[in-house]
Enzyme design. Structure first.
Site, PDB file in Angstrom:
ATOM      1  N   CYS A 170     -56.349  36.424   2.354  1.00  0.00           N
ATOM      2  CA  CYS A 170     -56.994  35.986   3.583  1.00  0.00           C
ATOM      3  C   CYS A 170     -56.267  36.595   4.787  1.00  0.00           C
ATOM      4  CB  CYS A 170     -56.955  34.462   3.647  1.00  0.00           C
ATOM      5  SG  CYS A 170     -57.202  33.766   5.279  1.00  0.00           S
ATOM      6  N   GLU A 171     -57.015  37.237   5.660  1.00  0.00           N
ATOM      7  CA  GLU A 171     -56.384  37.897   6.803  1.00  0.00           C
ATOM      8  C   GLU A 171     -55.918  36.910   7.870  1.00  0.00           C
ATOM      9  OE1 GLU A 171     -60.117  39.103   9.692  1.00  0.00           O
ATOM     10  OE2 GLU A 171     -59.495  40.537   8.165  1.00  0.00           O
ATOM     11  N   HIS A 172     -56.325  35.663   7.767  1.00  0.00           N
ATOM     12  CA  HIS A 172     -55.929  34.670   8.775  1.00  0.00           C
ATOM     13  C   HIS A 172     -54.561  34.064   8.492  1.00  0.00           C
ATOM     14  CE1 HIS A 172     -60.538  34.169   9.193  1.00  0.00           C
ATOM     15  NE2 HIS A 172     -60.096  35.070  10.039  1.00  0.00           N
ATOM     16  N   HIS A 173     -54.235  33.888   7.195  1.00  0.00           N
ATOM     17  CA  HIS A 173     -52.969  33.225   6.842  1.00  0.00           C
ATOM     18  C   HIS A 173     -52.129  34.021   5.850  1.00  0.00           C
ATOM     19  CE1 HIS A 173     -55.864  29.951   7.910  1.00  0.00           C
ATOM     20  NE2 HIS A 173     -54.855  29.593   8.671  1.00  0.00           N
ATOM     21  N   HIS A 225     -59.817  29.528  -2.114  1.00  0.00           N
ATOM     22  CA  HIS A 225     -58.931  30.008  -1.054  1.00  0.00           C
ATOM     23  C   HIS A 225     -57.699  29.103  -0.964  1.00  0.00           C
ATOM     24  CE1 HIS A 225     -61.854  32.796   1.054  1.00  0.00           C
ATOM     25  NE2 HIS A 225     -62.613  32.188   0.164  1.00  0.00           N
ATOM     26  N   GLN A 237     -63.921  36.658   3.008  1.00  0.00           N
ATOM     27  CA  GLN A 237     -64.837  36.765   1.877  1.00  0.00           C
ATOM     28  C   GLN A 237     -66.191  37.316   2.289  1.00  0.00           C
ATOM     29  OE1 GLN A 237     -64.946  33.317  -0.699  1.00  0.00           O
ATOM     30  NE2 GLN A 237     -66.996  33.812  -1.425  1.00  0.00           N
ATOM     31  N   CYS A 296     -55.617  29.052   1.319  1.00  0.00           N
ATOM     32  CA  CYS A 296     -55.434  28.551   2.686  1.00  0.00           C
ATOM     33  C   CYS A 296     -56.146  27.215   2.884  1.00  0.00           C
ATOM     34  CB  CYS A 296     -55.909  29.574   3.723  1.00  0.00           C
ATOM     35  SG  CYS A 296     -57.652  30.011   3.593  1.00  0.00           S
TER      36      CYS A 296
END
Length: 203
Positions: A92-95, A161, A133, A163
């Site tokens: 995941c590019e956010h976390h 996920h 995703q 996250c």
């Protein structure tokens, strides 16, 4: 006249963020979270992290053209081709936490087919990057469309996920399903329903 020392000062020899190696950055990260990178268990962790991250993000250095080289074939076949239950792992590019699951890919040829082993490789090219995703699903479909100009492409991705599971809402049983339908998979309900029913049969 006082001769200046040719030795660099301690300040000038300290690497800046831009000049620091990845291993130095990972060691600093360990320090920032309260660990001691010099303790026995962590001595080689920056090296391992560098190697691990290089593998997990190798999709940035790969191209679909190179992956598909020599694996596109002229075949007079116009029924659905489906490869399902393809495992994948991404981040995941956010976390920067993993998400993982299975992808189901179908297409209706228009004179050309793709070697079956190449479809999982296409998925890996995009999965081994920092991702969301929804974009991953679209990229897989678009890559197949660009490669062989089929009558249509359908992609369904189901993933869990970390996250959502390890932090935040901490919902362990949740999964996320995304789809991309191009060509006849979007315009013809019968084709789309056939794809969905074939995916559902695994349950």
């Amino acid at each position: 006249m006082t001769k200046k020392s040719s030795k660099p000062s301690a300040e000038s020899s300290t690497p800046t963020l831009a000049s620091a190696s990845l291993q130095q950055i990972y060691a600093e990260l360990l320090t920032r979270i309260g660990e001691d990178p010099s303790r026995d268990g962590l001595l080689n962790t920056p090296k391992r992290m560098e190697k691990s991250m290089a593998f997990l993000t190798q999709g940035y250095t790969q191209s679909i053209d190179a992956v598909l080289h020599g694996a596109l074939f002229d075949v007079h076949y116009d029924e659905m081709v489906i490869v399902k239950e393809i495992e994948f792992y991404s981040q995941c590019e956010h976390h920067l936490l993993p998400f993982f699951g299975r992808a189901h890919v179908a297409y209706v040829p228009n004179g050309k087919v793709i070697g079956l082993s190449k479809i999982p490789r296409i998925i890996d090219v995009f999965a081994r990057r920092l991702q969301v995703q929804e974009r991953l699903t679209q990229q897989i479909a678009k890559a197949i469309e660009d490669a062989i100009q089929p009558q249509g492409v359908g992609v369904i991705v189901e993933a869990q996920h970390l996250c959502m599971m390890m932090r935040g809402v901490e919902k362990q049983g949740s999964s996320t399903v995304t789809s991309a339908m191009l060509g006849v998979f979007k315009s013809q309900q019968q084709t789309r329903n056939e794809f969905l029913s074939l995916v559902e049969r695994r349950r």
